[in-house]
Design a protein around this motif. Sequence first.
Motif, short mmCIF file in Angstrom:
data_model
loop_
_atom_site.label_atom_id
_atom_site.label_comp_id
_atom_site.label_asym_id
_atom_site.label_seq_id
_atom_site.Cartn_x
_atom_site.Cartn_y
_atom_site.Cartn_z
N SER A 41 3.50 -2.43 -0.10
CA SER A 41 4.10 -1.70 -1.11
C SER A 41 4.44 -2.74 -2.04
O SER A 41 5.58 -3.51 -2.04
CB SER A 41 5.08 -0.73 -0.59
N ASN A 43 5.40 -3.80 -6.12
CA ASN A 43 5.76 -3.39 -7.41
C ASN A 43 5.98 -4.51 -8.48
O ASN A 43 6.61 -4.16 -9.37
CB ASN A 43 6.93 -2.51 -7.20
N SER A 48 9.31 -8.16 -3.80
CA SER A 48 7.72 -7.77 -3.41
C SER A 48 7.16 -8.73 -3.57
O SER A 48 5.98 -9.13 -2.72
CB SER A 48 7.24 -6.37 -3.83
N THR A 84 -3.18 -2.54 -0.81
CA THR A 84 -1.93 -2.85 -1.40
C THR A 84 -1.52 -1.44 -2.48
O THR A 84 -2.49 -1.03 -2.95
CB THR A 84 -1.59 -4.03 -2.29
N ILE A 85 -0.15 -1.10 -2.30
CA ILE A 85 -0.15 0.51 -3.12
C ILE A 85 1.02 0.00 -4.09
O ILE A 85 2.00 -0.67 -4.06
CB ILE A 85 0.43 1.54 -2.04
N TYR A 86 0.77 0.59 -5.11
CA TYR A 86 1.46 0.51 -6.56
C TYR A 86 2.07 1.70 -7.09
O TYR A 86 0.95 2.45 -7.33
CB TYR A 86 0.98 -0.72 -7.46
N PHE A 87 3.05 1.98 -7.11
CA PHE A 87 3.44 3.58 -7.82
C PHE A 87 3.78 2.95 -9.31
O PHE A 87 4.81 2.44 -9.44
CB PHE A 87 4.73 4.06 -7.22
N PHE A 118 7.24 9.09 -4.88
CA PHE A 118 6.92 8.37 -3.83
C PHE A 118 6.55 9.22 -2.70
O PHE A 118 5.37 8.86 -1.91
CB PHE A 118 8.40 7.47 -3.52
N LEU A 122 2.90 9.00 -1.12
CA LEU A 122 2.50 8.68 0.23
C LEU A 122 1.89 9.78 1.24
O LEU A 122 1.09 9.63 2.03
CB LEU A 122 3.84 8.09 1.08
N ILE A 134 3.98 0.45 6.67
CA ILE A 134 3.93 -0.18 5.32
C ILE A 134 5.10 -1.25 5.07
O ILE A 134 6.25 -0.76 5.61
CB ILE A 134 4.38 1.27 4.32
N LEU A 136 7.58 -3.49 3.16
CA LEU A 136 8.39 -3.20 2.10
C LEU A 136 9.58 -4.42 1.64
O LEU A 136 9.69 -5.18 2.68
CB LEU A 136 9.29 -1.83 2.09
N ARG A 163 8.37 1.98 8.63
CA ARG A 163 8.60 1.22 7.35
C ARG A 163 9.02 -0.45 7.92
O ARG A 163 9.80 -0.50 8.96
CB ARG A 163 9.82 1.42 6.59
#
Length: 510
Positions: A41, A43, A48, A84-87, A118, A122, A134, A136, A163
């Motif tokens: 995760s 950002n 991160s 890779t996740i980006y909100f 989020f 998810l 994930i 973090l 997590r």
Amino acid sequence: MEIDKAIRESDDERLKTKYKNAIFVIRRALALYSIEEVAFSFNGGKDSTVLFHLLRAGYYLHKEDEIHANREGLTDHVKFPLRTIYFETASTFTEINSFTYETASTYGLQMDIIRLDFKSGLEALLKANPIKAIFLGVRIGDPTAVGQEQFSPSSPGWPPFMRVNPILDWSYRDVWAFLLTCKVQYCSLYDQGYTSIGSIHDTVPNDLLCIHNPKDGRRSFKPAYLLPDGRLERAGRARKSSAPASAKSSAVSNGDINTVDIHHNSLLTASVIAVGDEILSGTVEDKLGASLCKKLHAIGWAVSRISVVRNDIDSVAEEVERRKGSSDMVFIYGAVGPLHSDVTVAGVAKAFGVRTAPDEEFEEYLRHLIGEKCTGDRNEMAQLPEGITELLHHEKLLMPLIKCLNVIILSATNITELDVQWDCLVELTRHSSLLVSEPFASKSLTMTISDVKAAQPLSKLRLEFPDLYIGCYRESRNGPLTVSLQGKDQARTEAAAEALCKKLEPGALH
Ligand SMILES: Cc1cc2nc3c(=O)[nH]c(=O)nc-3n(C[C@H](O)[C@H](O)[C@H](O)COP(=O)(O)O)c2cc1C
Ligand SMILES: Nc1ncnc2c1ncn2[C@@H]1O[C@H](COP(=O)(O)OP(=O)(O)OP(=O)(O)O)[C@@H](O)[C@H]1O
Ligand SMILES: [Mg+2]
């Protein structure tokens, strides 16, 4: 691998230990889950960014082991295969957005951009992919770190995944030591005085890094890595969650993370907690609780609960956790010091989900007080809850008072010491309006009638004056009944007293 090499060549032993532990967590996760089952995760924030490079190093080392390759066998540019996740939201800083995209392109990241909240994001991600864990960049001291460990299952009500928090125990200083030692790129906002970045609506540069130019009156900011005290990392962030019961939290940009703008008209409530097995066994009589109630009442605070707990970290933590959410302020005393039974500070830390860490400023006071017996890392007394502690200094106090958000830890052991600490506290908090409240307007009436006769008029009075506190007590079964009327408005209390007199038969009042 350049990250691993930079750390190995550094002479920062603390950083090396932190790095080693984080890599251990990462490798553990990579051994437990397949690459398709993990995600990162990301950002664009500093934490991160640290995590990203740790993951690169961890994955490289993992891969190196897996294929039993010699060092020449693997190039530095092993592709980073983690999803890779980006909100992304409309309120993200453009600098954060561009840094995230640039990093993705530089390192060839397979990035999923999610434009949902989020939880929903998810849920959708887990539905479409076999993700089980994930990574973090959460650190102790972040509000979201409460109760988390390096491996923590997602919370109840969230989609199920693990997590993984490899840098949970890293401090602000560790983060910057890593970024600077490894000479990696980070978002440009950190060079403009931002120390922790949320949305454009709740983040400003940290005032503690502000420089005033006396010539043109302009303000500029030093880079984030120069922040002298990492505990104040969030001073540029507006407070959100965990506001005390009736306190209205406010955006703080004055550098005081613990400032709470108390709403003056509402009734402020306090809880009092005594820690002591001896009180519970009846060996010692607790006098401080009653004295604190009197003091709080005198300045217009309502004490909603007074409790006594055992000298045990979990008992303290449990009680503080409960009270800090339901009261505006919690006062706790007893079990403060270096003995095995002195568990209050650790219990408060546990209640807030933070660790205790050596506090240099507090240690300096201790050194003055107890001299050289108090040595660096062995000094248990200098360990304070990290990231949430503010020391309140007063010239009349040998040691500052310890304030952890809305919990005040008093070291007083008797009434005389409590009186001194209380007076200092009131004086210290006068201008910050921390304890300021309208005093109570009280009226007491003593009646000679029986409870049975008094019951009905008092019930009616309660309905007519719901804004007042109407209490009754007697010192003996056959003695007079005292009715106490309390509120914040003198006229209302007077009116209630008058109304009660009218309801009673003549001669009932003492
Ligand atoms: C990948 C990921 C997983 C999360 N898992 C949880 C969770 O299990 N429980 C929870 O309460 N919040 C979870 N959150 C939300 C965070 O705890 C937190 O609300 C968020 O990072 C805070 O961001 P904010 O300061 O912008 O509100 C998760 C967030 C992300 C990005
Ligand atoms: N919008 C987001 N998209 C993806 N991950 C996120 C997002 N917001 C938070 N996270 C995850 O939560 C972690 C903690 O967020 P937090 O804001 O505390 O740290 P950061 O942004 O990395 O650094 P900083 O404290 O400087 O803002 C991040 O490191 C990241 O793993
Ligand atoms: Mg952030």
